[in-house]
Design a protein around this motif. Structure first.
Motif: not given
Length: 117
Positions: A27, A56, A59-61, A64, A105
């Motif tokens: 990250s 998206n 939501l995922k990163s 990080k 994404e």
């Protein structure tokens, strides 16, 4: 050196520490330029197809990005009908704007990495 655990102890804590270290390094590498930025603003629509990649990605990163630089404000602005985009604000009020409309994404992550360099 013998790397096996003594009898009665399992190897799980050592493996978990190693996995955390690897994830943390990934990250930090992906968002290395984040510390030079004063603020990041994401603009997106909650429902449009064009902003789906930005949604998206966030939501995922988001975690990080926040872990890479906890002091940097990451603002998410949602409004109906707005095109997906990002604004990075640097020292002395300098801003770099990037359109993220219609990107998936992975492409969003590449664009952000390019702006943060």
């Amino acid at each position: 050196r013998d790397t096996r655990c003594p009898p009665g102890r399992d190897n799980a804590p050592r493996v978990q520490r190693t996995q955390r270290r690897i994830r943390g390094n990934m990250s930090k590498a992906a968002f290395a330029g984040l510390k030079a930025v004063q603020e990041i603003r994401f603009h997106l629509c909650q429902t449009s197809k064009g902003s789906e990649g930005v949604r998206n990605f966030l939501l995922k990163s988001y975690k990080k990005m926040k872990a890479a630089s906890p002091a940097t404000p990451i603002l998410i602005r949602e409004a109906s009908g707005v095109q997906g985009g990002m604004v990075a604000r640097y020292d002395f009020g300098v801003e770099k704007k990037t359109s993220l409309e219609g990107l998936d994404e992975k492409a969003v992550e590449k664009e952000i990495a390019a702006v943060l360099k």
